[in-house]
Design a protein around this motif. Structure first.
Motif, mmCIF file in Angstrom:
data_model
loop_
_atom_site.group_PDB
_atom_site.id
_atom_site.type_symbol
_atom_site.label_atom_id
_atom_site.label_comp_id
_atom_site.label_asym_id
_atom_site.label_seq_id
_atom_site.Cartn_x
_atom_site.Cartn_y
_atom_site.Cartn_z
ATOM 1 N N UNK A 19 2.402 -6.644 -12.525
ATOM 2 C CA UNK A 19 2.678 -5.819 -11.357
ATOM 3 C C UNK A 19 1.614 -6.021 -10.279
ATOM 4 N N UNK A 20 0.374 -6.209 -10.693
ATOM 5 C CA UNK A 20 -0.696 -6.483 -9.726
ATOM 6 C C UNK A 20 -0.450 -7.815 -9.024
ATOM 7 N N UNK A 21 0.009 -8.802 -9.770
ATOM 8 C CA UNK A 21 0.330 -10.092 -9.147
ATOM 9 C C UNK A 21 1.537 -9.958 -8.212
ATOM 10 N N UNK A 22 2.520 -9.162 -8.642
ATOM 11 C CA UNK A 22 3.691 -8.926 -7.799
ATOM 12 C C UNK A 22 3.291 -8.266 -6.481
ATOM 13 N N UNK A 23 2.375 -7.301 -6.573
ATOM 14 C CA UNK A 23 1.934 -6.618 -5.364
ATOM 15 C C UNK A 23 1.267 -7.598 -4.397
ATOM 16 N N UNK A 24 0.421 -8.463 -4.925
ATOM 17 C CA UNK A 24 -0.228 -9.471 -4.078
ATOM 18 C C UNK A 24 0.815 -10.363 -3.400
ATOM 19 N N UNK A 25 1.807 -10.783 -4.169
ATOM 20 C CA UNK A 25 2.862 -11.650 -3.612
ATOM 21 C C UNK A 25 3.660 -10.919 -2.532
ATOM 22 N N UNK A 26 4.020 -9.672 -2.814
ATOM 23 C CA UNK A 26 4.814 -8.910 -1.860
ATOM 24 C C UNK A 26 4.039 -8.656 -0.580
ATOM 25 N N UNK A 27 2.781 -8.286 -0.713
ATOM 26 C CA UNK A 27 1.975 -8.041 0.488
ATOM 27 C C UNK A 27 1.868 -9.317 1.334
ATOM 28 N N UNK A 28 1.723 -10.445 0.686
ATOM 29 C CA UNK A 28 1.626 -11.716 1.418
ATOM 30 C C UNK A 28 2.923 -12.000 2.167
ATOM 31 N N UNK A 29 4.067 -11.782 1.504
ATOM 32 C CA UNK A 29 5.375 -12.020 2.142
ATOM 33 C C UNK A 29 5.540 -11.120 3.353
ATOM 34 N N UNK A 30 5.176 -9.856 3.203
ATOM 35 C CA UNK A 30 5.442 -8.871 4.240
ATOM 36 C C UNK A 30 4.483 -8.974 5.419
ATOM 37 N N UNK A 31 3.424 -9.756 5.279
ATOM 38 C CA UNK A 31 2.520 -10.010 6.398
ATOM 39 C C UNK A 31 3.091 -11.054 7.354
ATOM 40 N N UNK A 72 9.360 6.015 9.787
ATOM 41 C CA UNK A 72 8.311 5.025 9.574
ATOM 42 C C UNK A 72 8.884 3.788 8.894
ATOM 43 N N UNK A 73 8.244 2.646 9.131
ATOM 44 C CA UNK A 73 8.556 1.441 8.375
ATOM 45 C C UNK A 73 7.348 1.108 7.505
ATOM 46 N N UNK A 74 7.554 1.196 6.204
ATOM 47 C CA UNK A 74 6.494 0.971 5.231
ATOM 48 C C UNK A 74 6.799 -0.295 4.444
ATOM 49 N N UNK A 75 5.809 -0.795 3.735
ATOM 50 C CA UNK A 75 5.984 -1.972 2.890
ATOM 51 C C UNK A 75 5.962 -1.578 1.422
ATOM 52 N N UNK A 76 6.615 -2.390 0.598
ATOM 53 C CA UNK A 76 6.607 -2.081 -0.823
ATOM 54 C C UNK A 76 7.199 -3.207 -1.647
ATOM 55 N N UNK A 77 7.228 -2.966 -2.961
ATOM 56 C CA UNK A 77 7.912 -3.898 -3.862
ATOM 57 C C UNK A 77 8.895 -3.094 -4.697
ATOM 58 N N UNK A 81 0.590 4.386 -14.948
ATOM 59 C CA UNK A 81 -0.008 3.045 -15.027
ATOM 60 C C UNK A 81 -0.469 2.546 -13.658
ATOM 61 N N UNK A 82 -0.526 3.482 -12.700
ATOM 62 C CA UNK A 82 -1.057 3.125 -11.386
ATOM 63 C C UNK A 82 -0.049 2.585 -10.405
ATOM 64 N N UNK A 83 1.234 2.653 -10.742
ATOM 65 C CA UNK A 83 2.286 2.171 -9.836
ATOM 66 C C UNK A 83 3.392 3.221 -9.726
ATOM 67 N N UNK A 84 3.110 4.340 -9.046
ATOM 68 C CA UNK A 84 4.145 5.373 -8.894
ATOM 69 C C UNK A 84 5.304 4.843 -8.063
ATOM 70 N N UNK A 85 6.511 5.088 -8.515
ATOM 71 C CA UNK A 85 7.684 4.541 -7.829
ATOM 72 C C UNK A 85 8.634 5.631 -7.365
#
Length: 309
Positions: free
Chosen positions: A296-308, A235-240, A204-208
């Motif tokens: 999940x797409x909305x969650x990704x947007x939220x997580x990316x915003x937090x991690x910035x 490395x330090x990576x970002x994710x949800x 579904x486009x969100x490999x975990x």
């Protein structure tokens, strides 16, 4: 930091400044004690010594030992104490027979005979010996015969930060990452190995990455979706991260699954650390996969915003 995994390994220490305790979490209250310990050791030209116990004493002597979840594994605690500047770490295997030592036996056999303590630095509420019978008042009243000084960290200094391991456990169990991280003085973390799951995410486009934690006694925060940092291979990576039972796809077991942003590698069998930055939402059941993917797409947007931030 030199680590001793038993009392028989300790060499004579000419000027030992000592503290003791479980130090689960090595939180901001503990850090107050550690700061004073290292300060006193440096001022006296001595070496700081921390005595801790493994497994956690409550798992040996308490009736609710199965319910106790830890904020730090032994390896995590060792790393944090090393970062705090402790010179010597003594890890005493905590057994039923050890728990039966009286305060007098503890003082003579461990503090005096094994370590040669010159000064003891303890928190205002620290207790030791069978039934927690020993404490600051007891040692202070007898310190002339013991041959070492004792200093108590005042209640107001420890409680100024309002921190305890139990408060942090409660916050994590409610998904209150902000409070837990504030009390810890750093992001709460989980360490573990990546194992194969149902591999539905990649369809579904969100490999975990499905984590199996290193220590089953480690506290897993509340079910839900989180913004996380991922430490992997230097490395330090970002994710949800999703913790839960995946009710939309009829999951039956709790899983810890991380979607690592902008990352496409097979890392089965490898090790990583998750650092919790923010709770995004509780776990919920959706009507079907399209609704799940949209969320999940909305969650990704939220997580990316937090991690910035």
């Amino acid at each position: 930091m030199i680590i001793y995994t038993g009392l028989d390994d300790i060499p004579p220490l000419p000027n030992a400044v000592v503290t003791s305790g479980t130090f689960d979490g090595v939180h901001r209250g503990h850090q107050t004690i550690l700061s004073r310990l290292t300060e006193v050791a440096k001022a006296s030209g001595g070496e700081s010594v921390l005595i801790t116990y493994w497994p956690h004493p409550r798992t040996v002597v308490s009736n609710d030992s199965q319910n106790l979840k830890l904020l730090t594994t032994l390896d995590e605690k060792i790393e944090l104490l090393d970062q705090a500047g402790v010179d010597h770490l003594v890890v005493i295997p905590f057994t039923r027979s050890f728990s039966e030592l009286t305060s007098e036996e503890y003082i003579h056999q461990i503090l005096m005979d094994k370590i040669g303590t010159k000064k003891l630095v303890i928190g205002y509420d620290h207790r030791f010996g069978r039934d927690r019978e020993g404490g600051f008042d007891y040692i202070q009243a007898h310190q002339s015969e013991y041959g070492f000084e004792v200093e108590e960290i005042p209640r107001q200094d420890v409680e100024a930060v309002g921190v305890s391991s139990s408060k942090i456990r409660a916050a994590l169990s409610e998904g209150n990452i902000h409070t837990a991280n504030l009390f810890l003085g750093r992001p709460y973390s989980l360490m573990g190995t990546i194992v194969k799951g149902r591999q539905l995410g990649r369809t579904i486009g969100f490999p975990t990455a499905n984590m199996q934690v290193d220590d089953p006694a480690k506290l897993i925060p509340a079910n839900g979706v989180y913004a996380v940092e991922v430490d992997y291979a230097g490395q330090t990576l970002n994710g949800m991260l999703n913790i839960g039972f995946r009710p939309t796809v009829a999951g039956t077991n709790q899983t810890i699954e991380t979607y690592i942003f902008d990352f496409d590698r097979d890392i089965y069998g490898e090790h990583m650390t998750l650092k919790f930055k923010e709770f995004l939402r509780p776990e919920q059941k959706f009507e079907g996969l399209p609704a799940l993917v949209a969320q999940l797409k909305r969650d990704e947007e939220s997580a990316r915003a937090v991690l910035k931030q």
